[in-house]
Design an enzyme around this catalytic site. Structure first.
Site, PDB file in Angstrom:
ATOM      1  N   ARG A 134      -0.368  61.212 -13.440  1.00  0.00           N
ATOM      2  CA  ARG A 134      -1.216  61.495 -12.273  1.00  0.00           C
ATOM      3  C   ARG A 134      -0.361  61.570 -11.015  1.00  0.00           C
ATOM      4  NH1 ARG A 134      -6.678  57.956 -12.081  1.00  0.00           N
ATOM      5  NH2 ARG A 134      -6.408  58.494  -9.886  1.00  0.00           N
ATOM      6  N   ARG A 146      -4.821  56.537   0.137  1.00  0.00           N
ATOM      7  CA  ARG A 146      -6.087  56.361  -0.599  1.00  0.00           C
ATOM      8  C   ARG A 146      -6.744  55.035  -0.218  1.00  0.00           C
ATOM      9  NH1 ARG A 146      -3.665  57.080  -6.360  1.00  0.00           N
ATOM     10  NH2 ARG A 146      -5.705  56.456  -7.151  1.00  0.00           N
TER      11      ARG A 146
END
Ligand code: B4P
Length: 192
Positions: A134, A146
């Site tokens: 990822r 994030r």
């Protein structure tokens, strides 16, 4: 129907705990992160649009994610309940979900919010990045972005459901089994 939201910052264990929860309680698992990654893998226009946001650690636009969840709920008319994992992540998404469920004559039963310190989150995600492939898990700046997005845009979603007395906090540090036991205890109390 029993509809559960598993809530928490990136890396708090939502995906991990969901796998065990769906086996124990027979809920239909709807993870917006998984749905988006599947669109990216298939190379769809939606996936390509989503990737540009995800790679920067930003949220995918509300209308894209809400449309995806709406289709997934419609596609599963006969389930015992849904486990929403990584959704809703904004108050606009929460409003849309409440309306969607109201149309189905149901509602959110419970939100379980996993609490994990920022340093532990970063450590877990960088570790996952070594094997997951990822791209949003390999760069520490993206991971911290994030977490910032979570504080600025997502944490307010817990306030939304707290108004309806639907939120229980879960200690998200400890072994996966210990955390699963705490989550199960809250669900069992609610199901009683
Ligand atoms: P998600 O796929 O939802 O991913 P996540 O929040 O990063 O992970 P999760 O919380 O499920 O991971 P877990 O802790 O289980 O989102 C990815 C991106 O998609 C977002 O940044 C955004 O761009 C986009 N997106 C998704 N939904 C959206 C929405 N609704 N609106 C807009 N955009 C959206 O796992 C983390 C690691 O921790 C694993 O390696 C696991 O093994 C480990 N771990 C778990 N529990 C542990 C424990 N107890 N101890 C030690 N390690 C543990």
């Amino acid at each position: 129907m029993f509809n559960l939201i598993l809530f928490g910052p990136p890396g708090s264990g939502k995906g991990t705990q969901s796998e065990n929860l769906i086996k124990k309680y027979g809920l239909k698992h709807l993870s917006t992160g998984d749905l988006l990654r599947s669109e990216i893998k298939q190379g769809t226009p939606l996936g390509m649009e989503a990737k540009s946001f995800m790679d920067k650690g930003q949220l995918v636009p509300n209308e894209v994610v809400i449309g995806m969840i709406s289709s997934a709920v419609d596609a599963n008319p006969k389930v015992a309940g849904f486990l929403f994992d990584g959704f809703p992540r904004t108050t606009a998404q929460a409003d849309a979900l409440d309306k969607l469920l109201e149309l189905k004559k149901t509602s959110i039963s419970l939100m379980l919010a996993l609490e994990v310190s920022e340093e532990e989150l970063v450590k877990r995600l960088l570790k996952r990045g070594q094997t997951s492939g990822r791209s949003d898990d390999t760069n520490e700046n993206v991971i911290r972005e994030r977490i910032n997005v979570y504080h600025n845009e997502t944490s307010a979603v817990a306030e939304h459901y707290r108004k309806f007395n639907k939120v229980e906090m879960i200690e998200g540090e400890g072994s996966i089994d210990e955390i699963f036991a705490s989550i199960s205890k809250e669900i069992d109390a609610k199901l009683k």
